[in-house]
Scaffold this active site. Sequence first.
Site, PDB file in Angstrom:
ATOM      1  N   ASP A   1      -1.372  23.762 -39.526  1.00  0.00           N
ATOM      2  CA  ASP A   1      -1.383  24.958 -38.678  1.00  0.00           C
ATOM      3  C   ASP A   1      -0.025  25.070 -37.981  1.00  0.00           C
ATOM      4  O   ASP A   1       0.472  24.090 -37.406  1.00  0.00           O
ATOM      5  CB  ASP A   1      -2.522  24.785 -37.655  1.00  0.00           C
ATOM      6  CG  ASP A   1      -2.753  26.000 -36.799  1.00  0.00           C
ATOM      7  OD1 ASP A   1      -2.483  27.128 -37.261  1.00  0.00           O
ATOM      8  OD2 ASP A   1      -3.249  25.829 -35.655  1.00  0.00           O
ATOM      9  N   HIS A   2       0.580  26.242 -38.013  1.00  0.00           N
ATOM     10  CA  HIS A   2       1.880  26.496 -37.356  1.00  0.00           C
ATOM     11  C   HIS A   2       2.957  25.469 -37.723  1.00  0.00           C
ATOM     12  O   HIS A   2       3.600  24.891 -36.826  1.00  0.00           O
ATOM     13  CB  HIS A   2       1.728  26.532 -35.825  1.00  0.00           C
ATOM     14  CG  HIS A   2       0.949  27.706 -35.342  1.00  0.00           C
ATOM     15  ND1 HIS A   2       1.440  28.996 -35.381  1.00  0.00           N
ATOM     16  CD2 HIS A   2      -0.308  27.815 -34.846  1.00  0.00           C
ATOM     17  CE1 HIS A   2       0.523  29.834 -34.918  1.00  0.00           C
ATOM     18  NE2 HIS A   2      -0.552  29.140 -34.609  1.00  0.00           N
TER      19      HIS A   2
ATOM     20  N   HIS B   1      -5.404  34.483 -35.749  1.00  0.00           N
ATOM     21  CA  HIS B   1      -5.263  33.338 -34.844  1.00  0.00           C
ATOM     22  C   HIS B   1      -5.901  33.696 -33.503  1.00  0.00           C
ATOM     23  O   HIS B   1      -6.111  34.856 -33.205  1.00  0.00           O
ATOM     24  CB  HIS B   1      -3.779  33.013 -34.652  1.00  0.00           C
ATOM     25  CG  HIS B   1      -3.174  32.289 -35.818  1.00  0.00           C
ATOM     26  ND1 HIS B   1      -2.634  31.037 -35.706  1.00  0.00           N
ATOM     27  CD2 HIS B   1      -3.048  32.644 -37.111  1.00  0.00           C
ATOM     28  CE1 HIS B   1      -2.188  30.644 -36.894  1.00  0.00           C
ATOM     29  NE2 HIS B   1      -2.420  31.610 -37.771  1.00  0.00           N
TER      30      HIS B   1
ATOM     31  N   ASN C   1      -8.940  31.299 -36.937  1.00  0.00           N
ATOM     32  CA  ASN C   1      -8.619  30.014 -36.317  1.00  0.00           C
ATOM     33  C   ASN C   1      -9.332  29.853 -34.979  1.00  0.00           C
ATOM     34  O   ASN C   1      -9.280  30.758 -34.142  1.00  0.00           O
ATOM     35  CB  ASN C   1      -7.112  29.928 -36.043  1.00  0.00           C
ATOM     36  CG  ASN C   1      -6.282  29.870 -37.303  1.00  0.00           C
ATOM     37  OD1 ASN C   1      -6.809  29.973 -38.405  1.00  0.00           O
ATOM     38  ND2 ASN C   1      -4.982  29.716 -37.133  1.00  0.00           N
TER      39      ASN C   1
ATOM     40  N   ASP D   1       5.437  28.723 -40.025  1.00  0.00           N
ATOM     41  CA  ASP D   1       5.477  29.755 -38.986  1.00  0.00           C
ATOM     42  C   ASP D   1       6.917  30.085 -38.597  1.00  0.00           C
ATOM     43  O   ASP D   1       7.521  29.423 -37.751  1.00  0.00           O
ATOM     44  CB  ASP D   1       4.688  29.281 -37.757  1.00  0.00           C
ATOM     45  CG  ASP D   1       4.635  30.349 -36.672  1.00  0.00           C
ATOM     46  OD1 ASP D   1       5.239  31.428 -36.861  1.00  0.00           O
ATOM     47  OD2 ASP D   1       3.989  30.111 -35.637  1.00  0.00           O
TER      48      ASP D   1
ATOM     49  N   GLY E   1      -8.985  32.709 -32.174  1.00  0.00           N
ATOM     50  CA  GLY E   1     -10.388  33.111 -32.331  1.00  0.00           C
ATOM     51  C   GLY E   1     -11.249  32.867 -31.105  1.00  0.00           C
ATOM     52  O   GLY E   1     -12.294  33.498 -30.929  1.00  0.00           O
TER      53      GLY E   1
HETATM   54  P1  13P Z   1      -7.567  29.410 -29.953  1.00  0.00           P
HETATM   55  O1  13P Z   1      -7.183  28.095 -29.349  1.00  0.00           O
HETATM   56  O2  13P Z   1      -7.338  30.561 -29.035  1.00  0.00           O
HETATM   57  O3  13P Z   1      -8.944  29.388 -30.527  1.00  0.00           O
HETATM   58  O4  13P Z   1      -6.548  29.660 -31.180  1.00  0.00           O
HETATM   59  C1  13P Z   1      -6.500  28.740 -32.221  1.00  0.00           C
HETATM   60  C2  13P Z   1      -5.417  29.069 -33.184  1.00  0.00           C
HETATM   61  O5  13P Z   1      -5.115  30.220 -33.431  1.00  0.00           O
HETATM   62  C3  13P Z   1      -4.754  27.943 -33.855  1.00  0.00           C
HETATM   63  O6  13P Z   1      -3.714  28.365 -34.683  1.00  0.00           O
END
Ligand code: 13P
Length: 283
Positions: A83-84, A207, A229, A105, A209
């Site tokens: 992620d990222h 992203h 996410n 990212d 969520g």
């Molecule tokens: P939240 O922490 O707001 O659920 O976002 C998670 C996210 O987008 C991880 O990339």
Amino acid sequence: MQLVPMKDLLDEAYKKGYAVPALNASHLEFIKAILEVAEEQRSPVIIQTAYEEIQYADGGKTIVDLVKNIGYDKDVRVAIHLDHGPNFEAAAHCIRSGYTSVMYDGSFLPFEENISNTCKVVEMAHAVGVSVEAELGQLGTTEFGTENNNAHLTDPVKAKEFVERTGVDCLAVAIGTAHGLYKGEPHLDFDRLKKITELTRVPIVLHGGTGVPDRHIKKAISLGVSKINVSTALRKAFIEGMQKHMESHPEDLMTMYILGAGMESLKEEIRNVMKMFGSAGKL
Ligand code: 13P
């Protein structure tokens, strides 16, 4: 357990109209909770780790080994995703560790630089069957309230060009969500999302969520969002479960019971997410 490229899970979700939960995890308790609920709910799932989470786990191989060991006798379909990812090296590290998907990212870079860096990651990842997510536009932060006035929302025409030139498997977009806890209800730009989906024709990633109301989630999915996410809501549920346990058992020194209580509360949150995203029963 089937460990699959994320593209396989997302293409199916995109066609059938649900979203695959992409749940952040950095230690055993989260991985165990996610895999147990995925099997119970018969839901495909993406276990993802941000770069800091990989550092906490002492490298991507720890995450992959935990998923493989905990999941080996479970009837689950799982992708492991970065992620990222901040750079090419982070993506390479995860691919070597056995991840089946990586995000690069470059959303804070100028458009052309984001494209050229993303292309390099796509070339490396696709050569070994690993999926790639990239991001265009910038999410807001919840510190500034719900208006997301610091966000740079994704331009649909640029998104089309970005997808065509990079060959990414899915695209993360900024349409009004933010990472963390919202102070009020977030405002999502659904017209923008509709245009992005029509022009790009790839699964779209949302992203931030945590805290997005059910009806917004359902609408976003109907407009092409296939991966959502969630991180903060999971951590919050885990902490609240442990806090509750400590209030009723203040003398408890059995860390396994304390973590176990956190896991039960986390599992309930994951169940809710899988039902809300429509992925439950889609194994
Ligand atoms: P939240 O922490 O707001 O659920 O976002 C998670 C996210 O987008 C991880 O990339």
